[in-house]
Design a protein around this motif. Structure first.
Motif, short mmCIF file in Angstrom:
data_model
loop_
_atom_site.label_atom_id
_atom_site.label_comp_id
_atom_site.label_asym_id
_atom_site.label_seq_id
_atom_site.Cartn_x
_atom_site.Cartn_y
_atom_site.Cartn_z
N VAL A 27 0.85 -1.18 0.00
CA VAL A 27 0.00 0.00 0.00
C VAL A 27 0.89 1.23 0.00
O VAL A 27 1.90 1.29 0.69
CB VAL A 27 -0.92 0.02 1.24
N TYR A 28 0.51 2.21 -0.79
CA TYR A 28 1.21 3.48 -0.86
C TYR A 28 0.25 4.53 -0.32
O TYR A 28 -0.88 4.61 -0.78
CB TYR A 28 1.60 3.79 -2.31
N THR A 29 0.69 5.30 0.66
CA THR A 29 -0.21 6.23 1.34
C THR A 29 0.08 7.67 0.95
O THR A 29 1.24 8.09 0.93
CB THR A 29 -0.08 6.06 2.87
N VAL A 30 -0.98 8.40 0.65
CA VAL A 30 -0.91 9.84 0.39
C VAL A 30 -1.57 10.51 1.59
O VAL A 30 -2.73 10.22 1.90
CB VAL A 30 -1.68 10.21 -0.89
N TYR A 31 -0.83 11.36 2.28
CA TYR A 31 -1.38 12.07 3.43
C TYR A 31 -1.87 13.44 2.99
O TYR A 31 -1.22 14.11 2.20
CB TYR A 31 -0.34 12.20 4.55
N GLY A 32 -3.01 13.83 3.49
CA GLY A 32 -3.61 15.11 3.16
C GLY A 32 -5.11 14.93 3.09
O GLY A 32 -5.59 13.83 2.83
N PHE A 67 -6.10 10.67 4.66
CA PHE A 67 -5.17 9.84 3.90
C PHE A 67 -5.93 9.08 2.82
O PHE A 67 -7.13 8.84 2.92
CB PHE A 67 -4.40 8.87 4.79
N VAL A 68 -5.20 8.73 1.78
CA VAL A 68 -5.69 7.83 0.74
C VAL A 68 -4.60 6.80 0.52
O VAL A 68 -3.44 7.16 0.29
CB VAL A 68 -5.99 8.58 -0.58
N ASP A 69 -4.94 5.53 0.62
CA ASP A 69 -4.02 4.45 0.32
C ASP A 69 -4.23 4.01 -1.11
O ASP A 69 -5.37 3.75 -1.53
CB ASP A 69 -4.27 3.23 1.22
N ILE A 70 -3.14 3.92 -1.86
CA ILE A 70 -3.18 3.38 -3.22
C ILE A 70 -2.70 1.95 -3.10
O ILE A 70 -1.59 1.69 -2.65
CB ILE A 70 -2.27 4.17 -4.18
N THR A 71 -3.53 1.00 -3.49
CA THR A 71 -3.19 -0.41 -3.31
C THR A 71 -2.24 -0.90 -4.40
O THR A 71 -2.07 -0.26 -5.44
CB THR A 71 -4.46 -1.29 -3.33
N GLU A 72 -1.66 -2.05 -4.14
CA GLU A 72 -0.77 -2.68 -5.11
C GLU A 72 -1.51 -2.93 -6.43
O GLU A 72 -0.93 -2.80 -7.50
CB GLU A 72 -0.24 -3.99 -4.54
N LYS A 73 -2.77 -3.26 -6.34
CA LYS A 73 -3.59 -3.49 -7.54
C LYS A 73 -3.60 -2.23 -8.42
O LYS A 73 -3.47 -2.32 -9.64
CB LYS A 73 -5.01 -3.87 -7.12
N ALA A 74 -3.71 -1.05 -7.80
CA ALA A 74 -3.71 0.20 -8.55
C ALA A 74 -2.34 0.48 -9.17
O ALA A 74 -2.25 0.91 -10.31
CB ALA A 74 -4.12 1.37 -7.65
N VAL A 75 -1.30 0.23 -8.40
CA VAL A 75 0.06 0.45 -8.91
C VAL A 75 0.31 -0.43 -10.12
O VAL A 75 0.83 0.01 -11.14
CB VAL A 75 1.11 0.20 -7.80
N ASN A 76 -0.10 -1.70 -10.03
CA ASN A 76 0.07 -2.61 -11.16
C ASN A 76 -0.72 -2.15 -12.37
O ASN A 76 -0.26 -2.26 -13.51
CB ASN A 76 -0.32 -4.03 -10.77
N LEU A 77 -1.91 -1.63 -12.15
CA LEU A 77 -2.74 -1.13 -13.24
C LEU A 77 -2.06 0.05 -13.93
O LEU A 77 -2.02 0.14 -15.16
CB LEU A 77 -4.11 -0.71 -12.71
N LEU A 78 -1.51 0.97 -13.14
CA LEU A 78 -0.89 2.17 -13.70
C LEU A 78 0.46 1.91 -14.35
O LEU A 78 0.78 2.49 -15.38
CB LEU A 78 -0.72 3.23 -12.60
N LYS A 79 1.24 1.06 -13.76
CA LYS A 79 2.61 0.85 -14.24
C LYS A 79 2.78 -0.44 -15.02
O LYS A 79 3.87 -0.72 -15.51
CB LYS A 79 3.57 0.82 -13.04
#
Length: 156
Positions: A27-32, A67-79
């Motif tokens: 999980v990749y977290t964006v704080y804000g 916060f918003v967590d970007i999951t591994e599934k999203a990262v794989n989709l984008l990259k």
């Protein structure tokens, strides 16, 4: 100063049970807060909420208070599917702490101090391998690196 956690036996039992049933996920977290994210994207807070709701339904993000967590599934989709990479690093003893500190600033998932032939193991993704490897190889005190690219997971 960190506060010592005091959990009951039942709470430890619950945590252990949940851990045994858990599916590991990066999980990749964006704080804000979401108002801030909406402003950065040039959209209303309401529009952002609609998009985030759909992304949550698809398992691509998780949201919470500021916060918003970007999951591994999203990262794989984008990259695209990215393989794990392990970089082993030998460091001259007097530069170890300096290299450890510099490594924390890189786009990596994990850095581990090692005992043995190598001093450091860096775990990252193939999509950023060139950037990470270039940075590590240019750090003062780094004597050698050895890189391994995963071709598949046996157990996650």
């Amino acid at each position: 100063m960190t506060e010592e956690l005091k959990l009951t036996d039942r709470q430890y039992q619950l945590l252990n049970h949940l851990l045994q049933r858990a599916q590991p996920m990066r999980v990749y977290t964006v704080y804000g807060d979401q108002d801030e994210i909406a402003r950065e994207l040039g959209m209303t807070r309401q529009a952002l909420a609609i998009h985030l709701k759909r992304l949550k339904e698809l398992g691509l993000v998780r949201t919470g208070r500021e916060f918003v967590d970007i999951t591994e599934k999203a990262v794989n989709l984008l990259k695209g599917q990215s393989n794990d990479v392990i970089i082993l690093v030998k460091i001259e003893p007097k530069y170890r702490e300096k290299v450890y500190e510099a490594t924390k600033k890189l786009p990596i998932e994990k850095a581990l101090r090692l005992a043995g032939d190598y001093d450091l193991a860096v775990i990252t993704q193939e999509t950023v391998l060139d950037k990470v490897l270039d940075a590590v190889n240019n750090m003062e005190g780094v004597r050698e690196t050895k890189t391994f690219i995963s071709i598949g997971a046996i157990k996650e």
